[in-house]
Design a protein around this motif. Sequence first.
Motif, PDB file in Angstrom:
ATOM      1  N   ALA A   1      51.038  38.689  39.617  1.00  0.00           N
ATOM      2  CA  ALA A   1      51.873  39.897  39.679  1.00  0.00           C
ATOM      3  C   ALA A   1      51.158  41.003  40.455  1.00  0.00           C
ATOM      4  N   ILE A   2      49.849  41.136  40.242  1.00  0.00           N
ATOM      5  CA  ILE A   2      49.067  42.140  40.986  1.00  0.00           C
ATOM      6  C   ILE A   2      49.054  41.811  42.473  1.00  0.00           C
ATOM      7  N   LEU A   3      48.863  40.528  42.800  1.00  0.00           N
ATOM      8  CA  LEU A   3      48.902  40.114  44.209  1.00  0.00           C
ATOM      9  C   LEU A   3      50.257  40.431  44.826  1.00  0.00           C
ATOM     10  N   LEU A   4      51.327  40.229  44.060  1.00  0.00           N
ATOM     11  CA  LEU A   4      52.671  40.523  44.546  1.00  0.00           C
ATOM     12  C   LEU A   4      52.812  42.001  44.903  1.00  0.00           C
ATOM     13  N   VAL A   5      52.399  42.871  44.011  1.00  0.00           N
ATOM     14  CA  VAL A   5      52.527  44.314  44.243  1.00  0.00           C
ATOM     15  C   VAL A   5      51.674  44.750  45.431  1.00  0.00           C
ATOM     16  N   LEU A   6      50.442  44.267  45.494  1.00  0.00           N
ATOM     17  CA  LEU A   6      49.575  44.611  46.625  1.00  0.00           C
ATOM     18  C   LEU A   6      50.164  44.114  47.944  1.00  0.00           C
TER      19      LEU A   6
ATOM     20  N   HIS B   1      53.168  46.314  49.061  1.00  0.00           N
ATOM     21  CA  HIS B   1      52.771  47.607  49.628  1.00  0.00           C
ATOM     22  C   HIS B   1      52.156  47.438  51.016  1.00  0.00           C
ATOM     23  N   PHE B   2      51.399  46.365  51.206  1.00  0.00           N
ATOM     24  CA  PHE B   2      50.821  46.114  52.530  1.00  0.00           C
ATOM     25  C   PHE B   2      51.913  45.810  53.549  1.00  0.00           C
ATOM     26  N   ILE B   3      52.875  44.971  53.168  1.00  0.00           N
ATOM     27  CA  ILE B   3      53.973  44.620  54.068  1.00  0.00           C
ATOM     28  C   ILE B   3      54.830  45.838  54.378  1.00  0.00           C
ATOM     29  N   ALA B   4      55.099  46.666  53.366  1.00  0.00           N
ATOM     30  CA  ALA B   4      55.886  47.878  53.582  1.00  0.00           C
ATOM     31  C   ALA B   4      55.175  48.826  54.539  1.00  0.00           C
ATOM     32  N   TYR B   5      53.844  48.847  54.473  1.00  0.00           N
ATOM     33  CA  TYR B   5      53.053  49.709  55.363  1.00  0.00           C
ATOM     34  C   TYR B   5      53.099  49.188  56.799  1.00  0.00           C
ATOM     35  N   LYS B   6      52.997  47.868  56.967  1.00  0.00           N
ATOM     36  CA  LYS B   6      52.960  47.279  58.311  1.00  0.00           C
ATOM     37  C   LYS B   6      54.339  47.195  58.955  1.00  0.00           C
ATOM     38  N   PHE B   7      55.399  47.072  58.146  1.00  0.00           N
ATOM     39  CA  PHE B   7      56.757  46.920  58.677  1.00  0.00           C
ATOM     40  C   PHE B   7      57.657  47.992  58.074  1.00  0.00           C
ATOM     41  N   GLN B   8      57.315  49.236  58.299  1.00  0.00           N
ATOM     42  CA  GLN B   8      57.953  50.357  57.604  1.00  0.00           C
ATOM     43  C   GLN B   8      59.458  50.434  57.834  1.00  0.00           C
ATOM     44  N   THR B   9      59.917  50.195  59.052  1.00  0.00           N
ATOM     45  CA  THR B   9      61.340  50.404  59.353  1.00  0.00           C
ATOM     46  C   THR B   9      62.102  49.110  59.586  1.00  0.00           C
ATOM     47  N   LYS B  10      61.436  47.960  59.483  1.00  0.00           N
ATOM     48  CA  LYS B  10      62.062  46.706  59.873  1.00  0.00           C
ATOM     49  C   LYS B  10      62.681  45.935  58.715  1.00  0.00           C
ATOM     50  N   LEU B  11      62.156  46.086  57.521  1.00  0.00           N
ATOM     51  CA  LEU B  11      62.548  45.223  56.422  1.00  0.00           C
ATOM     52  C   LEU B  11      63.282  45.976  55.322  1.00  0.00           C
ATOM     53  N   SER B  12      64.224  45.273  54.709  1.00  0.00           N
ATOM     54  CA  SER B  12      64.888  45.819  53.530  1.00  0.00           C
ATOM     55  C   SER B  12      63.952  45.693  52.335  1.00  0.00           C
ATOM     56  N   LEU B  13      64.302  46.371  51.246  1.00  0.00           N
ATOM     57  CA  LEU B  13      63.491  46.292  50.034  1.00  0.00           C
ATOM     58  C   LEU B  13      63.415  44.856  49.528  1.00  0.00           C
ATOM     59  N   GLU B  14      64.556  44.166  49.561  1.00  0.00           N
ATOM     60  CA  GLU B  14      64.588  42.777  49.099  1.00  0.00           C
ATOM     61  C   GLU B  14      63.699  41.887  49.946  1.00  0.00           C
ATOM     62  N   ASP B  15      63.757  42.056  51.283  1.00  0.00           N
ATOM     63  CA  ASP B  15      62.933  41.237  52.168  1.00  0.00           C
ATOM     64  C   ASP B  15      61.448  41.534  51.985  1.00  0.00           C
ATOM     65  N   SER B  16      61.101  42.781  51.725  1.00  0.00           N
ATOM     66  CA  SER B  16      59.698  43.147  51.513  1.00  0.00           C
ATOM     67  C   SER B  16      59.134  42.460  50.278  1.00  0.00           C
ATOM     68  N   TRP B  17      59.885  42.513  49.175  1.00  0.00           N
ATOM     69  CA  TRP B  17      59.436  41.855  47.953  1.00  0.00           C
ATOM     70  C   TRP B  17      59.414  40.345  48.119  1.00  0.00           C
ATOM     71  N   SER B  18      60.406  39.803  48.806  1.00  0.00           N
ATOM     72  CA  SER B  18      60.483  38.356  49.004  1.00  0.00           C
ATOM     73  C   SER B  18      59.321  37.866  49.867  1.00  0.00           C
ATOM     74  N   ALA B  19      59.012  38.609  50.942  1.00  0.00           N
ATOM     75  CA  ALA B  19      57.879  38.246  51.799  1.00  0.00           C
ATOM     76  C   ALA B  19      56.575  38.300  51.014  1.00  0.00           C
TER      77      ALA B  19
END
Length: 263
Positions: A18-23, A26-44
């Motif tokens: 779960a910790i790895l998932l959250v980290l 946040h890393f993916i959201a930082y690297k792909f700020q405008t490209k991904l939806s919330l669902e895709d960010s969590w799924s990735a």
Amino acid sequence: MMETNGLVLFFSSIVFHAILLVLGKHFIAYKFQTKLSLEDSWSAANWSVSILQAVLATIVGSLAVIQTNLDILDSRVEFLRPYAWFNLGYWLYDLVCLFVIVIRLSGQSGGRFTEDVVKFVKWWPGIVFHHVGIIVFLSLGILFTGRTRGDGIVGFALLMELSSIFVALRSFLGKLQMKRTRAYLVVSITMVATFFMCRVFLVPYLIVLYCRQANLGLWDGVLSLPVKCKIGTFSFYMLNIYWFSLMVKGCVKAIINGGIKEE
């Protein structure tokens, strides 16, 4: 004492993943700020956790196979049991995580838990029953069993996760909107090759190896397997054959459509 240690490993695994998932999210959201939806960010992020799990399972399986020296019946591997507790935590985590991402974050929730569970199963029956099957296998085949033989077979079963590295990596790249890249095509081809070797070819090889070491003919060897082993092996093998056919179709489609563009 052993069961207490096992439960500690089990719950530690859930927290760890779960910790790895959250980290990862946040890393993916930082690297792909405008490209991904919330669902895709969590799924990735969840697929990135799956990659790490598959790498660890492959390493453990490789060590087990090496230790048994291909003696799949009588050699004992002491670290399989504690790893099974840890691995069990991952599969339960992943099943719940997929449920939350697919049903809750996607907005498909109907409000009632039972309705959501039905929708989740309908979303991808194969992956749901695959997870449930592995949880049952870890529980009844390793943790709560009187079995004294077959650690080598368990080692080979873990080694099958080699293909899952590329299955998860392909899905990870897909969620990052990288389906038209060279990396995605290379990973897709590698996925098909490793899936064939680890999940299509390896199962018949294991059956032949078992029959030889048990001094039985092929037919007698298959019949000598416990009923639950025959049912479980057949069910998972047919599921793998189905997935392999889908992979081949998808890979051929990607090649035909020219799935190579600039990264």
